[in-house]
Design a protein around this motif. Structure first.
Motif, PDB file in Angstrom:
ATOM      1  N   ASN A 374       0.833  -1.209   0.000  1.00  0.00           N
ATOM      2  CA  ASN A 374       0.000   0.000   0.000  1.00  0.00           C
ATOM      3  C   ASN A 374       0.866   1.257   0.000  1.00  0.00           C
ATOM      4  O   ASN A 374       0.538   2.251  -0.666  1.00  0.00           O
ATOM      5  N   ASN A 377       2.230   1.836  -3.494  1.00  0.00           N
ATOM      6  CA  ASN A 377       1.179   2.360  -4.375  1.00  0.00           C
ATOM      7  C   ASN A 377       0.868   3.813  -4.034  1.00  0.00           C
ATOM      8  O   ASN A 377       0.622   4.641  -4.933  1.00  0.00           O
ATOM      9  N   SER A 378       0.900   4.139  -2.744  1.00  0.00           N
ATOM     10  CA  SER A 378       0.630   5.520  -2.325  1.00  0.00           C
ATOM     11  C   SER A 378       1.706   6.468  -2.843  1.00  0.00           C
ATOM     12  O   SER A 378       1.410   7.580  -3.327  1.00  0.00           O
ATOM     13  N   LYS A 380       3.541   6.113  -5.462  1.00  0.00           N
ATOM     14  CA  LYS A 380       3.377   6.272  -6.914  1.00  0.00           C
ATOM     15  C   LYS A 380       2.299   7.314  -7.209  1.00  0.00           C
ATOM     16  O   LYS A 380       2.437   8.153  -8.116  1.00  0.00           O
ATOM     17  N   LYS A 381       1.196   7.248  -6.450  1.00  0.00           N
ATOM     18  CA  LYS A 381       0.111   8.209  -6.654  1.00  0.00           C
ATOM     19  C   LYS A 381       0.565   9.629  -6.309  1.00  0.00           C
ATOM     20  O   LYS A 381       0.241  10.595  -7.016  1.00  0.00           O
ATOM     21  N   ILE A 382       1.323   9.757  -5.209  1.00  0.00           N
ATOM     22  CA  ILE A 382       1.808  11.085  -4.800  1.00  0.00           C
ATOM     23  C   ILE A 382       2.791  11.643  -5.833  1.00  0.00           C
ATOM     24  O   ILE A 382       2.757  12.834  -6.177  1.00  0.00           O
ATOM     25  N   LEU A 384       2.820  10.941  -8.985  1.00  0.00           N
ATOM     26  CA  LEU A 384       2.021  11.328 -10.156  1.00  0.00           C
ATOM     27  C   LEU A 384       1.337  12.672  -9.916  1.00  0.00           C
ATOM     28  O   LEU A 384       1.285  13.540 -10.805  1.00  0.00           O
ATOM     29  N   LEU A 385       0.820  12.874  -8.694  1.00  0.00           N
ATOM     30  CA  LEU A 385       0.124  14.117  -8.369  1.00  0.00           C
ATOM     31  C   LEU A 385       1.088  15.304  -8.370  1.00  0.00           C
ATOM     32  O   LEU A 385       0.780  16.364  -8.940  1.00  0.00           O
ATOM     33  N   SER A 401       6.192  16.083  -0.432  1.00  0.00           N
ATOM     34  CA  SER A 401       5.362  14.884  -0.599  1.00  0.00           C
ATOM     35  C   SER A 401       4.867  14.348   0.748  1.00  0.00           C
ATOM     36  O   SER A 401       3.803  13.729   0.834  1.00  0.00           O
ATOM     37  N   THR A 405       1.148  13.202   1.851  1.00  0.00           N
ATOM     38  CA  THR A 405       0.923  11.876   2.461  1.00  0.00           C
ATOM     39  C   THR A 405       0.071  12.004   3.714  1.00  0.00           C
ATOM     40  O   THR A 405      -0.865  11.218   3.932  1.00  0.00           O
ATOM     41  N   PHE A 410      -2.136   8.625   3.761  1.00  0.00           N
ATOM     42  CA  PHE A 410      -1.514   7.480   3.119  1.00  0.00           C
ATOM     43  C   PHE A 410      -0.444   6.840   4.017  1.00  0.00           C
ATOM     44  O   PHE A 410       0.115   5.813   3.674  1.00  0.00           O
TER      45      PHE A 410
END
Length: 493
Positions: A374, A377-378, A380-382, A384-385, A401, A405, A410
Motif C-alpha cells: 500500500n 502504491n501511495s 506512486k500516486k503522490i 504522479l500528483l 510529498s 501523504t 496514506f
C-alpha cells in the motif's frame, strides 16, 4: 449425535457430555496427569465429516482443554487452565484415531471394548441402546446382530425386550408427569425383574415376541399407558423399589397393591395387534427400505455423478467442522442451483483462506506485506500528483510529498488480521503458491484467480450479474488446485 430424537450441534453435544458423562472430571484428570494413550478413539467418515463412534468422552475432554472458557463456568475453566500451565499439558496435540470403513464394521470392536476389561464397562442402558440402534436404526436383523457382535440370540433379545418397554415408559413419564429419564442412568435391572414376574407382566397386559424381542400389548393402549405410568413412577425410585420388589412375597404384595388401585380398569377386553412405538419405528424403516427399488438406486447414482460440478469422490480436508460442512453442501449442489453454488463457493474460498492464514500464523506477515504494498502504491500516486501540479501550475520549488501523504492519510498502517477476501487472496497468490505447482500451472492459476474472484464477487453483490453452469464449472476447475494446496499445507502441529 441425537438426543431425544433431536440432532445436536457441537456445542450442544459438549454440554450434554459435560453434564451427563463426567467429561469435565476426565479433562481435569488429564490436565493433572497428562493424556494416557490407552485405546484410540474409533471414527468413521460420513458425509465428509469425522464422526466419533467410540471414545467420545476422551475426544470431548481434549476439546474441552483447548477452550475451557467456551464450555465451563469461570471457576472450572480457570482450574483447567491453571493445571495446563503448571503441568505443561500439550492441549493442541492431535489424537491418534482408528478410522473404520463404516459404523457396522466398527460395532463389534466397540461392543467388545466396553464389555471387556480394556475400558470402563458400559452402563446397562448404553449397552441396550447400542444393540437397539443396530436393529431399529441400522436395519439389521437379529441374526445379523448376533453375527456382528459374536453374541448368542438370547443375549441380543434380552436388551431389545428391556429397551422396548423402557422406550414406552420413558415417553409416557415425560408426557404425563414432565419427568425425563436418561437411558444411561435408568435402573434396567429393576425393570427386567418386574416384567420377568408373570403376575406383573399380566398386570401390564404385555408379552414379548421371542423371535425379535418386540413388545406385544394385549390391552387397549390407553389402559396400558395408565398402568405402565404407575409402574415407572415406582421403578424410578430405584432403591425403594429394590426393597419392595425383592422376594416372591414382596413381589406378590406389590402387584396385589397395584391390582387394588381403583383407577385401573381390569374389565377391559383383551385386544390384539396394539402396536408398540418401537414396532412402528421398525415398520417405518422397513417401508423406507422397500420403497427404494433397484431402478431408483441406479437413477440416483447416475444423477449424483452426472448432475454435480464437483465429483462425489473429491475430498478436501481442513480438520475444521464448518469448512467440511461447507464443502459437503457445495459438493452436493446440483448444476441447476447455479446461484447457490456461486455464493457458497465464494464463502468457502474466503473461509478456507482465513483458516489457512490463521493456522499457519501468517496474519502478521500479511499485515507487513500489505502495508508495504500500500505504501508503494501511495508513493506512486503522490509522485504522479506532484508531477501534475508542477507542470500545470509552473511550480519550480519541490513539493513536500510528506505533507500530501499526511493530508491523504496514506501513511497510516492497518491491522489485517480480519482481511478481506481480495487481500487474503493476493497474499496467498504472491507468497504461498510458488513451491507447489509447476511453472505452467502456477501461471495459469495466477492468471485466472483474480477473474474468478471478481466473478464470484459480482454473483454475491451485483443484482444484474447472471450466473450459468459454465461460470461455476470454470470457477471450480481453476480454484480446485488452490483448495488442494491450502488443505495440504495447514500447520497441524
Amino acid at each position: 449425535m441425537k438426543y431425544r430424537g433431536v440432532n445436536l450441534n457441537q456445542t450442544q453435544i459438549m454440554a450434554f457430555l459435560i453434564k451427563n458423562e463426567k467429561v469435565y472430571e476426565l479433562a481435569k484428570k488429564i490436565s493433572e496427569e497428562g493424556y494416557f494413550v490407552g485405546e484410540e478413539p474409533i471414527i468413521c467418515i460420513e458425509n465428509n465429516k469425522k464422526v466419533v463412534l467410540e471414545g467420545n468422552r476422551r475426544t470431548a475432554a481434549m476439546k474441552l482443554l483447548q477452550d475451557p472458557k467456551k464450555y465451563l463456568s469461570t471457576a472450572k475453566a480457570n482450574t483447567l487452565l491453571q493445571n495446563i500451565l503448571v503441568n505443561n499439558i500439550p492441549v493442541d496435540k492431535k489424537l491418534k484415531c482408528y478410522i473404520a470403513p463404516n459404523r457396522l464394521l466398527a460395532n463389534p470392536i466397540i461392543y467388545e471394548r466396553h464389555n471387556g476389561a480394556s475400558l470402563q464397562r458400559w452402563k446397562t442402558g448404553n449397552q441396550y441402546a447400542f444393540v437397539a440402534e443396530m436393529y431399529y436404526e441400522d436395519g439389521l436383523g437379529i441374526d445379523d446382530i448376533c453375527d456382528v457382535l459374536n453374541e448368542s440370540r438370547p443375549r441380543i433379545l434380552k436388551p431389545l425386550k428391556a429397551y422396548n418397554l423402557f422406550f414406552e415408559g420413558k415417553e409416557i413419564l415425560s408426557r404425563e408427569e414432565g419427568i425425563d429419564i436418561e437411558i444411561s442412568e435408568f435402573e434396567f435391572t429393576n425393570l427386567e425383574r418386574f416384567y420377568s414376574f408373570d403376575k406383573a407382566r399380566e398386570f401390564l397386559g404385555i408379552e414379548f415376541n421371542n423371535e425379535n424381542g418386540e413388545l406385544l400389548i394385549n390391552i387397549p393402549r390407553s389402559e396400558f399407558e395408565l398402568r405402565l405410568l404407575e409402574v415407572f413412577k415406582l421403578i424410578i425410585d430405584s432403591e425403594r423399589f429394590s426393597r419392595d420388589f425383592n422376594k416372591d412375597d414382596d413381589k406378590n404384595r406389590l402387584v396385589d397393591k397395584l391390582y387394588s388401585d381403583p383407577k385401573f380398569d381390569f374389565k377391559v377386553e383383551a385386544v390384539a395387534n396394539v402396536e408398540s412405538k418401537t414396532a412402528q419405528q421398525k415398520a417405518d424403516l422397513e417401508a423406507k427400505k422397500n420403497n427404494v427399488t433397484n431402478r431408483k438406486q441406479k437413477k440416483s447414482k447416475k444423477s449424483f455423478f452426472e448432475n454435480r460440478i464437483i465429483p462425489g469422490d473429491k475430498e478436501i480436508i481442513f480438520d475444521n467442522d464448518k469448512l467440511e460442512n461447507l464443502f459437503s453442501e457445495l459438493k452436493h449442489l446440483p448444476v441447476d442451483k447455479k446461484y447457490s453454488f456461486a455464493v457458497l463457493l465464494r464463502t468457502y474460498l474466503e473461509q478456507s483462506l482465513y483458516f489457512y492464514l490463521r493456522e499457519n500464523n501468517l496474519f502478521d506477515s500479511l499485515t507487513i506485506k500489505t502495508n508495504e504494498e500500500n505504501n508503494k502504491n501511495s508513493q506512486k500516486k503522490i509522485q504522479l500528483l506532484t508531477t501534475h501540479l508542477k507542470g500545470k501550475y509552473k511550480i519550480d520549488e519541490e513539493i513536500d510529498s510528506e505533507a500530501i501523504t499526511n493530508i491523504l492519510r496514506f501513511n497510516s498502517s492497518k491491522d489485517y488480521s480480519n482481511a478481506s477476501l481480495g487481500i487474503m487472496l493476493d497474499y496467498v497468490k504472491n507468497n504461498e503458491l510458488d513451491n507447489h505447482l509447476d511453472t505452467n500451472k502456477l501461471k495459469n492459476l495466477k492468471h485466472y484467480i483474480d477473474r474468478i474472484k471478481d466473478g464470484l464477487d459480482l454473483a454475491v453483490h451485483n443484482l444484474e450479474t447472471v450466473i450459468d453452469f459454465e461460470h461455476n464449472k470454470r470457477a471450480w476447475i481453476h480454484l480446485e488446485p488452490l483448495f488442494d494446496i491450502l488443505s495440504n499445507n495447514i500447520n497441524r502441529e
